[in-house]
Write a protein that holds these residues in place. Structure first.
Motif, short mmCIF file in Angstrom:
data_model
loop_
_atom_site.label_atom_id
_atom_site.label_comp_id
_atom_site.label_asym_id
_atom_site.label_seq_id
_atom_site.Cartn_x
_atom_site.Cartn_y
_atom_site.Cartn_z
N GLN A 503 1.78 48.97 47.25
CA GLN A 503 2.43 48.21 48.29
C GLN A 503 1.87 48.53 49.67
O GLN A 503 1.92 47.69 50.58
CB GLN A 503 3.95 48.47 48.27
CG GLN A 503 4.39 49.80 48.81
CD GLN A 503 4.28 50.92 47.80
OE1 GLN A 503 3.96 50.67 46.64
NE2 GLN A 503 4.55 52.15 48.22
N GLU A 504 1.32 49.72 49.87
CA GLU A 504 0.73 50.08 51.16
C GLU A 504 -0.49 49.21 51.47
O GLU A 504 -0.71 48.82 52.62
CB GLU A 504 0.35 51.56 51.17
CG GLU A 504 1.50 52.51 50.93
CD GLU A 504 2.54 52.45 52.05
OE1 GLU A 504 2.15 52.14 53.20
OE2 GLU A 504 3.72 52.67 51.77
N GLN A 507 0.56 45.31 52.02
CA GLN A 507 1.21 45.01 53.29
C GLN A 507 0.29 45.24 54.48
O GLN A 507 0.77 45.23 55.63
CB GLN A 507 2.48 45.86 53.43
CG GLN A 507 3.56 45.50 52.42
CD GLN A 507 4.79 46.40 52.53
OE1 GLN A 507 4.67 47.61 52.72
NE2 GLN A 507 5.97 45.82 52.39
N THR A 537 4.01 51.54 41.99
CA THR A 537 4.69 51.26 43.25
C THR A 537 6.12 51.78 43.17
O THR A 537 6.71 51.87 42.10
CB THR A 537 4.70 49.76 43.55
OG1 THR A 537 5.42 49.52 44.76
CG2 THR A 537 5.36 48.98 42.42
N LYS A 539 8.21 50.24 45.41
CA LYS A 539 8.89 49.09 46.01
C LYS A 539 8.42 47.84 45.29
O LYS A 539 7.56 47.11 45.78
CB LYS A 539 8.60 49.01 47.50
CG LYS A 539 9.10 50.20 48.31
CD LYS A 539 8.74 50.05 49.78
CE LYS A 539 9.47 48.89 50.40
NZ LYS A 539 9.17 48.77 51.85
N ALA A 544 6.96 43.61 49.03
CA ALA A 544 5.95 44.66 48.93
C ALA A 544 4.99 44.43 47.78
O ALA A 544 3.79 44.74 47.89
CB ALA A 544 6.63 46.02 48.78
N CYS A 545 5.49 43.91 46.65
CA CYS A 545 4.65 43.67 45.47
C CYS A 545 5.05 42.33 44.88
O CYS A 545 5.96 42.25 44.06
CB CYS A 545 4.82 44.80 44.45
SG CYS A 545 3.71 44.69 43.03
#
Length: 744
Positions: A503-504, A507, A537, A539, A544-545
């Motif tokens: 997710q990092e 985003q 993940t 999230k 996020a995903c």
């Protein structure tokens, strides 16, 4: 009753009077034909079959019809053959000796366990005998002497009959009281004599031992007397001997408890209760119970009443496991564990003792709730791992990556969005690797991820073409094989893509959309050519995903999550209705999750543990294997000169556009790029016209550049309107990029 002629239509009926064609049909049984002429011809009749022809019976007054045999004659049960009878008996017969007695390796393992187990118990009690048990006996012996003397006194004076004598006094029954009193006096006289004689004999023996007995016999006598008195003085709530093995609570399960549980769960009615097709018995560290629910109740009903069933059995919900029986919709198999099996660690990973791993074959990943090994495989699939923080998500995913590292012919691409130390050791073996999303020392890990995924996408597309062109004797059915993946000349090794905390990256304000598109493509297409993808993940929501990425994963693994809705997001829609709910896992269930899609059956996996030191040992061995096989490549081998900036497409496009060219067709730009940098854009030139435009549009989309309709002329001089790029848009994107770099 419908009438029929079993012998066929009358032969003397005129042919012209036939009004309908009568077709034969097969029934179960028929009597034999009356004569040879009536027997069916040109047909091989099987045992138990017969044919009949129905005449037209529309006329209720039809004549010449005879009463036929019953439509549903009684069925005959044929005895099974000798071979079938023997096969059934062979399956039902239990072996004379268990497997561990017949197999040498298991026999050796049992022998080692027995020696280790009983030697530990012997040493445990041997150390406590002089240090713990003897002081306890000395402390309890005065209490034991008092208990012994009190018991002797009560016996001599017949105190056990006192209650009867008092009862006769209260009832004013003089005859009974006198009878009991005379009996008591006789007993006291006799017992007093016995006690006196025994005391004299005992004191005499004690005096002789004290004066005449050798020292060892005197010590043995004192020790025996002290031990006896000490055992007699042990408190009921404080046992003398400690347990060398901790035993957990084991509830004796009976049919009454199971019936009570189903009544509490409202799975029974007044008229119908459950049935037990098999006896309740032990199964490993628990009980196996198979029940038939009342008619109309299904496995889904029992699954919905899981918590109430556990309460009715007076156990924790994590001790009750339900399995579906395929033979009946109302049959349910329960396994009731003696204790919570998910709170028991699975232990250290067996990879610590493995010299190398064949990633084409299943490898040990963990154990299920009953301790049976769970083998994992990443071939031809993508895996999504989801969980709340601190539940072992990273360690579970890292175990799979460690197994891949021990196969020197597997290429690793590892990126960690949170830049934790958990994945740092893979720098020694990974072809491409990056940590975090923040640039450091002129290196941007996000750009490196985009470059790696773009490079991998081109490799996947190239694999499809090359596999379809290889000869059949090398590549049967156009699929990747172990031999092809290990052939260095073909350069198509198994490649495992691992992105932790994905997710990092998704985003990221600049490259998030491009990373999403690349991962969606790879998760959907790449596994079929030997490039499995594993994303994790914490999230897994649509922000996020996104679901467009989650839905591409065939396998899902969910550790503990916050709610059943989140569990359904990770495991896939409908998993909750199937009884899969990762939110029921407890916080103490570290490294435990629900696995779905990797095999035909979904279930619980307690993953093996490989901590930081274990991972370091395994990766050092993996590095040595790759150096020995000559398969070390990419970042691990220091090959960093081949990486290009992710936004190099802007500079390259600007370089191939002339200063006076305001608008140029996308096809033309792709052809120029292929000539400008053939190693990078050479494959683009092989695409068709529209595919070229789509490829360029996808590459420029992250920078806000969209293709529009551009008027131009073909090589033949004919005008046409096609998709193209404006030079001014490229210049503005480069200016904006340079400004952002200056701000950093």
């Amino acid at each position: 009753m419908t009438e029929m002629n079993v012998s066929g239509p009358p032969t003397d009926a005129p042919e012209e009077e036939t009004t309908a064609e009568v077709l034969p049909f097969k029934l179960k049984k028929t009597p034999a034909p009356a004569s040879a002429e009536e027997a069916p011809a040109e047909r091989e009749v099987k045992p138990g079959e017969w044919e009949a022809e129905l005449p037209d019976t529309e006329d209720p007054e039809a004549e010449g019809l005879t009463e036929g045999a019953d439509v549903d004659p009684p069925k005959e049960v044929y005895p099974p053959s000798i071979s079938e009878w023997m096969e059934v008996r062979d399956k039902a017969r239990q072996p004379v000796f268990p497997d561990w007695v017949k197999l040498p390796d298991q026999r050796k393992a049992v022998r080692k366990w027995a020696v280790r187990h009983y030697s530990t118990m012997l040493g445990y009690h041997a150390w406590r005998l002089p240090c713990v048990y003897t002081p306890k006996l000395l402390a309890y012996s005065p209490r034991g002497a008092w208990r012994w003397s009190s018991a002797v006194g009560q016996w001599v004076f017949d105190t056990e009959g006192r209650a009867l004598r008092l009862a006769s006094v209260l009832d004013e029954d003089a005859a009974t009281y006198l009878k009991l009193s005379r009996q008591r006096d006789a007993r006291v006289r006799l017992r007093s004599v016995v006690a006196t004689v025994s005391s004299i004999v005992g004191l005499t023996v004690a005096l002789l031992l004290w004066v005449m007995a050798p020292t060892w016999l005197l010590a043995l006598s004192i020790a025996t007397l002290t031990t006896g008195l000490g055992l007699g003085g042990v408190p009921a709530d404080k046992p003398l001997i400690d347990r060398a093995k901790v035993t957990f609570r084991k509830r004796k399960l009976s049919s009454d408890i199971v019936i009570r549980a189903h009544e509490a769960a409202k799975l029974t009615t007044k008229d119908q209760t459950i049935a037990f097709p098999r006896p309740i018995g032990r199964d490993g560290d628990g009980w196996r119970v198979i029940v038939d629910l009342p008619y109309g109740k299904t496995f889904e009903d029992a699954l919905g009443a899981h918590a109430r069933l556990a309460s009715g059995m007076d156990i924790a919900p994590t001790q009750l496991f339900l399995d579906k029986d395929e033979t009946s919709g109302r049959r349910v198999s329960y396994w009731i564990a003696d204790r919570d099996p998910l709170a028991v660690p699975a232990g250290r990973t067996p990879l610590l003792g493995a010299t190398r791993v064949d990633f084409w074959k299943p490898f040990p990943w963990g154990v299920d709730e009953r301790g049976n090994p769970v083998m994992a495989t990443m071939l031809w699939l993508s895996l999504l791992v989801g969980a709340v923080p601190r539940q072992g998500k990273t360690f579970s995913a890292r175990t799979i990556a460690l197994a891949a590292a021990l196969d020197p012919h597997v290429r690793l691409i590892v990126f960690d969005g949170k830049a934790s130390p958990d994945w740092r050791g893979f720098v020694h073996v990974a072809h491409r690797i990056g940590f975090g999303i923040v640039p450091r020392d002129g290196f941007d890990p996000v750009e490196h991820l985009v470059n790696a995924l773009t490079e991998l996408k081109a490799d996947v597309e190239d694999r499809y073409h090359r596999l379809s062109e290889l000869p059949l004797h090398i590549c049967p059915e156009g699929k990747l094989t172990p031999e092809i993946s290990r052939d260095k000349k073909l350069n198509m090794p198994l490649t495992l893509v691992v992105v932790d905390e994905v997710q990092e990256y998704l985003q990221h304000p600049t490259h998030g959309k491009l990373i999403l598109e690349l991962l969606v493509y790879l998760a959907r297409v790449a596994p079929a050519v030997g490039v499995p993808v594993m994303l994790s993940t914490q999230k897994p929501d649509d922000t996020a995903c996104p679901s467009v990425l989650r839905d591409q994963h065939q396998a899902r693994f969910s550790l503990r999550v916050g709610s059943w809705q989140v569990s359904d997001v990770v495991l896939g829609a409908g998993s909750y209705s199937e009884g899969l709910d990762a939110s029921k896992l407890l916080k103490s269930h570290k490294g435990v999750g629900l696995l779905k899609g990797m095999s035909d059956e979904a279930g619980i996996v307690r993953t093996y543990l490989a901590d930081g030191r274990d991972a370091e040992k395994i990766l050092d061995r993996a590095r040595a294997l790759r150096e020995e096989e000559g398969t070390l490549s990419g970042d691990a081998a220091g090959e960093t000169n081949k990486s290009r900036a992710v936004d190099a497409i802007l500079d390259d496009t600007a370089a191939v556009l002339g200063r006076r060219e305001d608008k140029v067709w996308s096809e033309t730009i792709v052809d120029r790029l292929a000539e400008f940098a053939p190693t990078v854009y050479g494959e683009w030139a092989d695409l068709e016209g529209r595919a070229k435009a789509d490829q360029l549009a996808a590459a420029l989309k992250p920078y806000g550049i969209t293709a529009g309709q551009v008027w131009g002329k073909t090589e033949g001089g004919k005008g046409a309107n096609r998709r193209g790029i404006e030079r001014q848009h490229i210049i503005e994107a480069i200016t904006q990029r340079n400004k952002k770099r200056a701000d950093k």
